[in-house]
Design a protein around this motif. Structure first.
Motif, PDB file in Angstrom:
ATOM      1  N   TRP A  96       1.023  -1.216   0.123  1.00  0.00           N
ATOM      2  CA  TRP A  96       0.029  -0.029   0.085  1.00  0.00           C
ATOM      3  C   TRP A  96       0.906   1.205  -0.102  1.00  0.00           C
ATOM      4  O   TRP A  96       0.685   2.120  -0.780  1.00  0.00           O
ATOM      5  CB  TRP A  96      -1.044  -0.129   1.258  1.00  0.00           C
ATOM      6  N   SER A  97       1.823   1.350   0.567  1.00  0.00           N
ATOM      7  CA  SER A  97       2.803   2.429   0.627  1.00  0.00           C
ATOM      8  C   SER A  97       3.294   2.973  -0.670  1.00  0.00           C
ATOM      9  O   SER A  97       3.646   3.837  -1.001  1.00  0.00           O
ATOM     10  CB  SER A  97       3.830   1.962   1.680  1.00  0.00           C
ATOM     11  N   ILE A  98       3.628   1.610  -1.423  1.00  0.00           N
ATOM     12  CA  ILE A  98       4.299   2.010  -2.748  1.00  0.00           C
ATOM     13  C   ILE A  98       3.024   2.103  -3.600  1.00  0.00           C
ATOM     14  O   ILE A  98       2.978   3.022  -4.607  1.00  0.00           O
ATOM     15  CB  ILE A  98       4.948   0.791  -3.294  1.00  0.00           C
ATOM     16  N   LEU A  99       2.037   1.511  -3.892  1.00  0.00           N
ATOM     17  CA  LEU A  99       0.766   1.477  -4.678  1.00  0.00           C
ATOM     18  C   LEU A  99      -0.105   2.600  -4.336  1.00  0.00           C
ATOM     19  O   LEU A  99      -0.940   3.278  -4.986  1.00  0.00           O
ATOM     20  CB  LEU A  99       0.097   0.202  -4.786  1.00  0.00           C
ATOM     21  N   ARG A 100      -0.522   3.055  -3.007  1.00  0.00           N
ATOM     22  CA  ARG A 100      -1.398   3.939  -2.547  1.00  0.00           C
ATOM     23  C   ARG A 100      -2.961   3.631  -3.055  1.00  0.00           C
ATOM     24  O   ARG A 100      -3.637   4.544  -3.353  1.00  0.00           O
ATOM     25  CB  ARG A 100      -1.234   5.395  -2.791  1.00  0.00           C
ATOM     26  N   ASP A 101      -3.180   2.144  -2.970  1.00  0.00           N
ATOM     27  CA  ASP A 101      -4.327   1.826  -3.786  1.00  0.00           C
ATOM     28  C   ASP A 101      -4.856   0.402  -2.791  1.00  0.00           C
ATOM     29  O   ASP A 101      -4.014  -0.405  -3.237  1.00  0.00           O
ATOM     30  CB  ASP A 101      -4.357   1.638  -5.124  1.00  0.00           C
ATOM     31  N   ALA A 102      -5.856   0.440  -2.297  1.00  0.00           N
ATOM     32  CA  ALA A 102      -6.011  -0.735  -1.151  1.00  0.00           C
ATOM     33  C   ALA A 102      -6.213  -1.974  -2.089  1.00  0.00           C
ATOM     34  O   ALA A 102      -5.743  -3.114  -1.638  1.00  0.00           O
ATOM     35  CB  ALA A 102      -7.128  -0.360  -0.203  1.00  0.00           C
ATOM     36  N   GLU A 103      -6.973  -1.964  -3.025  1.00  0.00           N
ATOM     37  CA  GLU A 103      -7.269  -3.164  -3.727  1.00  0.00           C
ATOM     38  C   GLU A 103      -6.334  -3.702  -4.494  1.00  0.00           C
ATOM     39  O   GLU A 103      -5.786  -4.794  -4.458  1.00  0.00           O
ATOM     40  CB  GLU A 103      -8.384  -2.679  -4.853  1.00  0.00           C
ATOM     41  N   GLU A 104      -5.228  -2.680  -5.119  1.00  0.00           N
ATOM     42  CA  GLU A 104      -3.950  -3.011  -5.628  1.00  0.00           C
ATOM     43  C   GLU A 104      -3.064  -3.729  -4.744  1.00  0.00           C
ATOM     44  O   GLU A 104      -2.616  -4.586  -4.898  1.00  0.00           O
ATOM     45  CB  GLU A 104      -3.393  -1.982  -6.323  1.00  0.00           C
ATOM     46  N   ALA A 105      -3.048  -3.351  -3.461  1.00  0.00           N
ATOM     47  CA  ALA A 105      -2.275  -3.574  -2.604  1.00  0.00           C
ATOM     48  C   ALA A 105      -2.641  -5.040  -2.024  1.00  0.00           C
ATOM     49  O   ALA A 105      -1.773  -5.747  -1.610  1.00  0.00           O
ATOM     50  CB  ALA A 105      -2.153  -2.792  -1.351  1.00  0.00           C
ATOM     51  N   ARG A 106      -3.911  -5.160  -1.793  1.00  0.00           N
ATOM     52  CA  ARG A 106      -4.475  -6.452  -1.470  1.00  0.00           C
ATOM     53  C   ARG A 106      -4.029  -7.589  -2.587  1.00  0.00           C
ATOM     54  O   ARG A 106      -3.373  -8.559  -2.246  1.00  0.00           O
ATOM     55  CB  ARG A 106      -5.869  -6.234  -1.328  1.00  0.00           C
ATOM     56  N   ASP A 107      -4.107  -7.304  -3.689  1.00  0.00           N
ATOM     57  CA  ASP A 107      -3.981  -8.070  -4.928  1.00  0.00           C
ATOM     58  C   ASP A 107      -2.420  -8.580  -4.952  1.00  0.00           C
ATOM     59  O   ASP A 107      -2.066  -9.644  -5.110  1.00  0.00           O
ATOM     60  CB  ASP A 107      -4.591  -7.433  -6.033  1.00  0.00           C
ATOM     61  N   VAL A 108      -1.741  -7.538  -4.971  1.00  0.00           N
ATOM     62  CA  VAL A 108      -0.126  -7.615  -5.307  1.00  0.00           C
ATOM     63  C   VAL A 108       0.253  -8.521  -3.987  1.00  0.00           C
ATOM     64  O   VAL A 108       1.434  -9.310  -4.232  1.00  0.00           O
ATOM     65  CB  VAL A 108       0.411  -6.190  -5.448  1.00  0.00           C
ATOM     66  N   SER A 109      -0.118  -8.018  -2.893  1.00  0.00           N
ATOM     67  CA  SER A 109       0.433  -8.751  -1.787  1.00  0.00           C
ATOM     68  C   SER A 109      -0.062 -10.256  -1.602  1.00  0.00           C
ATOM     69  O   SER A 109       0.940 -11.173  -1.357  1.00  0.00           O
ATOM     70  CB  SER A 109      -0.078  -8.157  -0.501  1.00  0.00           C
ATOM     71  N   GLN A 110      -1.215 -10.583  -2.153  1.00  0.00           N
ATOM     72  CA  GLN A 110      -1.463 -11.941  -2.244  1.00  0.00           C
ATOM     73  C   GLN A 110      -0.780 -12.583  -3.363  1.00  0.00           C
ATOM     74  O   GLN A 110      -0.177 -13.724  -3.144  1.00  0.00           O
ATOM     75  CB  GLN A 110      -2.970 -11.983  -2.665  1.00  0.00           C
TER      76      GLN A 110
END
Lengths: 157, 184
Positions: free
Chosen positions: B30-44
Motif C-alpha cells: 500500500w505504501s508503494i501503490l497507494r491503492d487498497a485493492e491493488e495492495a491487496r492483490d499484489v501482496s497476495q
C-alpha cells in the motif's frame, strides 16, 4: 571538495565507514548549507519514523481465505482444453506410441513391416520437431522414440 | 527454517509465513501503490510467488529481504502497468516518473525549522502525503528505510540496485520532502 549530498543520510544513520564519517563531519563543520540540510533531514527522518498513517484495512479474514483460493486455483492441474500441448500433436503422438507399443510390447502378434510405423511417424515429423513442445511431454523420456526420430530425420533430410 | 519447509511444500510452514508477513506485506504494498485493492492483490500475488518459488531462496540473504524484493518488484511492475491508465484519469497527480530531480545545491535551505508551526500529527500526515508525490522507487526506499527499519544495504538488496543508488534515491526523496515542507 564537492558537497557530500548523497552521503548525508548514511551519515545520519551512522552507516558510513570511519574515514568517510570523518570526511563528512569535517565538511559539515565548514559548510553552512550542508549543515542546514543535514539538520532538516534528521528532523524529517524523525517524523517519518513515527507510525505512518494506517492504510485502509482490508478484511483480514477474507484476505487469507482469498489467498488460499488463488493458490488452489494456481496449483490445480490445468484443464485438458487449456493444456499448452496442441491437441493434434497429442493425438499424433498417442497414435505413434500406440503403434510402438503394439510392435514392442505384444511380440506374439505378427509384426508388420517396420516401414509402416516409420512412415506413420515420418508423417508427424513436422509436429514432433517442435522441440519445445515435445520436451514438455515427460512420457517420451522413457521411450526410444527420440532415437528413431534422429534416424528418420537423417533419412528424411 | 520456515522458508525451507515451505519450499519443501510444507503447507503449515507456508501458513506460518503468511501469518507472520501478510499485514506487513499489505502495508508495504500500500505504501508503494497507494491503492487498497491493488495492495491487496499484489501482496497476495507475492505469497503465491513465495509458494511457487520458495525453493529458489538460497538463504544468503534474510528471508524478509528476499520476500520484500519479490513484493517490491511486483509493486513496481504493477505501477508501470497502471501508469498509462492513471495518466488518463489524473491530470496533476503524483509524479510517476523518475521523481523530482532537485539536488541539495539547488534546494534553498528553509529559513526556519521546516516543521515549526505544524502540530506533530498534522506534520506526519502532511509529510506522508508528500511522500505520495515521490517516484515509486524513492517511496519504496523511504518506506523500507524508515518503516521497515532496514539498513541501506538491505534496501539495496530489496530494490535490486547498489547502495550508492539507494543513497541517491533517498537524498532526492528527502530533498524533495524538505522543499515541500518549506513551502507550507
Amino acid at each position: 571538495m564537492g558537497h557530500p549530498t548523497a552521503e548525508l543520510i548514511a551519515y545520519l544513520r551512522e552507516e558510513l565507514s570511519a574515514p568517510d564519517r570523518e570526511r563528512v563531519a569535517g565538511h559539515l563543520a565548514a559548510c553552512t548549507s550542508c549543515r542546514a540540510a543535514c539538520e532538516d533531514f534528521r528532523r524529517l527522518l524523525d517524523v517519518l519514523r513515527a507510525p505512518a498513517p494506517a492504510p485502509p484495512a482490508p478484511a483480514w479474514g477474507p484476505y487469507r481465505a482469498e489467498l488460499r483460493e488463488r493458490l488452489a486455483a494456481r496449483t490445480a492441474p490445468a484443464r485438458w482444453w487449456r493444456r499448452p500441448v496442441p491437441l493434434a500433436l497429442s493425438a499424433a503422438l498417442a497414435g505413434a506410441l500406440a503403434a510402438l507399443a503394439w510392435m514392442v510390447v505384444l511380440p506374439e502378434r505378427p509384426r508388420p513391416d517396420a516401414t509402416v510405423f516409420e512412415e506413420s511417424l515420418r508423417g508427424h515429423l513436422d509436429l514432433i520437431r517442435q522441440r519445445p513442445v515435445v520436451e514438455r511431454l515427460d512420457l517420451l523420456e522413457d521411450l526410444d522414440v527420440i532415437t528413431q526420430l534422429d534416424r528418420l530425420a537423417a533419412q528424411d533430410g | 527454517m520456515l522458508c525451507q519447509r515451505a519450499a519443501a511444500r510444507d503447507e503449515q510452514a507456508f501458513e506460518l509465513l503468511v501469518a507472520r508477513y501478510y499485514q506487513r506485506a499489505y502495508r508495504l504494498a500500500w505504501s508503494i501503490l497507494r491503492d487498497a485493492e491493488e495492495a491487496r492483490d499484489v501482496s497476495q500475488e507475492a505469497f503465491i510467488r513465495l509458494h511457487e518459488t520458495a525453493g529458489s531462496f538460497a538463504g544468503r540473504a534474510r528471508f524478509s529481504t528476499w520476500f520484500y524484493r519479490v513484493l517490491v518488484n511486483l509493486c513496481l511492475d504493477r505501477r508501470r502497468k497502471l501508469r498509462w491508465w492513471r495518466r488518463l484519469v489524473v491530470t496533476d497527480g503524483p509524479d510517476d516518473g523518475d521523481g523530482p530531480r532537485e539536488t541539495l545545491d539547488r534546494v534553498p535551505a528553509p529559513a526556519g525549522d521546516p516543521l515549526d508551526g505544524l502540530e506533530r500529527e498534522q506534520a506526519v500526515k502532511r509529510l506522508w502525503a508528500a511522500v505520495d508525490g515521490l517516484s515509486p522507487q524513492q517511496r519504496a526506499a523511504v518506506v523500507l528505510l524508515v518503516q521497515e527499519e532496514l539498513p541501506t544495504s538491505e534496501v539495496a538488496a530489496v530494490l535490486g540496485c547498489s547502495e550508492t543508488t539507494v543513497r541517491v534515491h533517498l537524498h532526492r526523496a528527502l530533498a524533495a520532502l524538505r522543499k515541500r515542507v518549506a513551502k507550507e
